[in-house]
Write a protein that holds these residues in place. Structure first.
Motif, PDB file in Angstrom:
ATOM      1  N   VAL A   2       0.843  -1.192   0.000  1.00 12.70           N
ATOM      2  CA  VAL A   2       0.000   0.000   0.000  1.00 12.70           C
ATOM      3  C   VAL A   2       0.881   1.245   0.000  1.00 12.70           C
ATOM      4  O   VAL A   2       1.820   1.349   0.784  1.00 12.70           O
ATOM      5  CB  VAL A   2      -0.915   0.002   1.234  1.00 12.70           C
ATOM      6  N   GLN A   3       0.566   2.166  -0.890  1.00 13.17           N
ATOM      7  CA  GLN A   3       1.323   3.418  -0.965  1.00 13.17           C
ATOM      8  C   GLN A   3       0.391   4.598  -1.157  1.00 13.17           C
ATOM      9  O   GLN A   3      -0.611   4.500  -1.872  1.00 13.17           O
ATOM     10  CB  GLN A   3       2.301   3.392  -2.141  1.00 13.17           C
ATOM     11  N   LEU A   4       0.732   5.694  -0.512  1.00 12.73           N
ATOM     12  CA  LEU A   4       0.104   6.983  -0.761  1.00 12.73           C
ATOM     13  C   LEU A   4       1.219   7.912  -1.227  1.00 12.73           C
ATOM     14  O   LEU A   4       2.232   8.060  -0.535  1.00 12.73           O
ATOM     15  CB  LEU A   4      -0.541   7.539   0.513  1.00 12.73           C
ATOM     16  N   VAL A   5       1.029   8.515  -2.387  1.00 10.28           N
ATOM     17  CA  VAL A   5       2.071   9.366  -2.960  1.00 10.28           C
ATOM     18  C   VAL A   5       1.498  10.749  -3.231  1.00 10.28           C
ATOM     19  O   VAL A   5       0.574  10.895  -4.044  1.00 10.28           O
ATOM     20  CB  VAL A   5       2.636   8.756  -4.255  1.00 10.28           C
ATOM     21  N   GLU A   6       2.066  11.731  -2.552  1.00  8.51           N
ATOM     22  CA  GLU A   6       1.627  13.115  -2.731  1.00  8.51           C
ATOM     23  C   GLU A   6       2.404  13.789  -3.858  1.00  8.51           C
ATOM     24  O   GLU A   6       3.568  13.459  -4.102  1.00  8.51           O
ATOM     25  CB  GLU A   6       1.842  13.929  -1.437  1.00  8.51           C
ATOM     26  N   SER A   7       1.756  14.752  -4.489  1.00  6.69           N
ATOM     27  CA  SER A   7       2.406  15.564  -5.502  1.00  6.69           C
ATOM     28  C   SER A   7       1.736  16.928  -5.537  1.00  6.69           C
ATOM     29  O   SER A   7       0.658  17.109  -4.962  1.00  6.69           O
ATOM     30  CB  SER A   7       2.332  14.899  -6.875  1.00  6.69           C
ATOM     31  N   GLY A   8       2.392  17.874  -6.222  1.00  3.22           N
ATOM     32  CA  GLY A   8       1.799  19.188  -6.402  1.00  3.22           C
ATOM     33  C   GLY A   8       2.353  20.273  -5.517  1.00  3.22           C
ATOM     34  O   GLY A   8       1.966  21.438  -5.642  1.00  3.22           O
ATOM     35  N   GLY A   9       3.248  19.914  -4.618  1.00  2.00           N
ATOM     36  CA  GLY A   9       3.846  20.935  -3.776  1.00  2.00           C
ATOM     37  C   GLY A   9       4.805  21.811  -4.567  1.00  2.00           C
ATOM     38  O   GLY A   9       5.097  21.544  -5.733  1.00  2.00           O
ATOM     39  N   GLY A  10       5.278  22.874  -3.925  1.00  4.42           N
ATOM     40  CA  GLY A  10       6.220  23.762  -4.589  1.00  4.42           C
ATOM     41  C   GLY A  10       6.329  25.085  -3.877  1.00  4.42           C
ATOM     42  O   GLY A  10       5.874  25.227  -2.736  1.00  4.42           O
ATOM     43  N   LEU A  11       6.931  26.042  -4.572  1.00  6.55           N
ATOM     44  CA  LEU A  11       7.122  27.387  -4.045  1.00  6.55           C
ATOM     45  C   LEU A  11       6.111  28.319  -4.694  1.00  6.55           C
ATOM     46  O   LEU A  11       5.972  28.335  -5.925  1.00  6.55           O
ATOM     47  CB  LEU A  11       8.549  27.858  -4.344  1.00  6.55           C
ATOM     48  N   VAL A  12       5.415  29.092  -3.879  1.00  9.45           N
ATOM     49  CA  VAL A  12       4.399  30.002  -4.390  1.00  9.45           C
ATOM     50  C   VAL A  12       4.430  31.274  -3.553  1.00  9.45           C
ATOM     51  O   VAL A  12       4.796  31.248  -2.376  1.00  9.45           O
ATOM     52  CB  VAL A  12       2.998  29.344  -4.350  1.00  9.45           C
ATOM     53  N   GLN A  13       4.061  32.373  -4.168  1.00 11.26           N
ATOM     54  CA  GLN A  13       3.998  33.641  -3.431  1.00 11.26           C
ATOM     55  C   GLN A  13       2.724  33.708  -2.594  1.00 11.26           C
ATOM     56  O   GLN A  13       1.713  33.071  -2.923  1.00 11.26           O
ATOM     57  CB  GLN A  13       4.044  34.816  -4.404  1.00 11.26           C
ATOM     58  N   ALA A  14       2.785  34.494  -1.546  1.00  7.02           N
ATOM     59  CA  ALA A  14       1.607  34.699  -0.721  1.00  7.02           C
ATOM     60  C   ALA A  14       0.440  35.189  -1.583  1.00  7.02           C
ATOM     61  O   ALA A  14       0.628  36.026  -2.475  1.00  7.02           O
ATOM     62  CB  ALA A  14       1.905  35.704   0.379  1.00  7.02           C
ATOM     63  N   GLY A  15      -0.738  34.636  -1.320  1.00 11.43           N
ATOM     64  CA  GLY A  15      -1.908  34.946  -2.119  1.00 11.43           C
ATOM     65  C   GLY A  15      -2.129  34.000  -3.277  1.00 11.43           C
ATOM     66  O   GLY A  15      -3.199  34.019  -3.904  1.00 11.43           O
ATOM     67  N   GLY A  16      -1.147  33.185  -3.554  1.00 15.30           N
ATOM     68  CA  GLY A  16      -1.248  32.250  -4.673  1.00 15.30           C
ATOM     69  C   GLY A  16      -1.972  30.973  -4.305  1.00 15.30           C
ATOM     70  O   GLY A  16      -2.507  30.827  -3.196  1.00 15.30           O
ATOM     71  N   SER A  17      -1.987  30.044  -5.255  1.00 12.84           N
ATOM     72  CA  SER A  17      -2.711  28.783  -5.094  1.00 12.84           C
ATOM     73  C   SER A  17      -1.841  27.604  -5.481  1.00 12.84           C
ATOM     74  O   SER A  17      -0.933  27.726  -6.317  1.00 12.84           O
ATOM     75  CB  SER A  17      -3.966  28.774  -5.980  1.00 12.84           C
ATOM     76  N   LEU A  18      -2.144  26.471  -4.882  1.00 11.02           N
ATOM     77  CA  LEU A  18      -1.553  25.191  -5.251  1.00 11.02           C
ATOM     78  C   LEU A  18      -2.619  24.119  -5.103  1.00 11.02           C
ATOM     79  O   LEU A  18      -3.527  24.249  -4.270  1.00 11.02           O
ATOM     80  CB  LEU A  18      -0.369  24.835  -4.347  1.00 11.02           C
TER      81      LEU A  18
END
Length: 124
Positions: A2-18
């Protein structure tokens, strides 16, 4: 395995979205509550959001209410976290987790499977 794999993180400016994604493999979590937690350096891992098996019930930490949205696609065996209006204090490693409970738990000890985490950094 069983595995859970996260993705989509990163660096963003305040007020931004991920948008974070968590892909599960090895078994279906379509009947399990899923959750997102985060951990900043020197701070205990904290609950961010949770969702029941159908998506009909969601739970959020007060600090992210109105800014973050959790959702899931049971056909794809995935769960998501849409993060808007990000703040520097949202900077942390974000973890996906699955639980055997029937309700939506909000504590670390109530979750039984964990991903490795994805880093989210919000600059001011």
């Amino acid at each position: 395995q069983v595995q859970l794999v996260e993705s989509g993180g990163g660096l963003v400016q305040a007020g931004g979205s991920l948008r974070l994604s968590c892909a599960a493999s090895g078994r279906s979590f379509g009947r399990n509550p899923m959750g997102w937690f985060r951990q900043a350096p020197g701070i205990e891992r904290e609950f961010v959001a949770g969702i029941n098996w159908s998506g009909g019930t969601t739970l959020y930490a007060d600090s992210v209410k109105g800014r973050f949205t959790i959702s899931r696609d049971n056909n794809a065996n995935e769960v998501y976290l849409q993060m808007n209006s990000l703040k520097p204090e949202d900077t942390a490693v974000y973890y996906c987790a699955a639980s055997y409970y029937t309700s939506v738990p909000s504590t670390v000890g109530q979750y039984h499977y964990w991903g490795q985490g994805t880093q989210v950094t919000v600059s001011s």
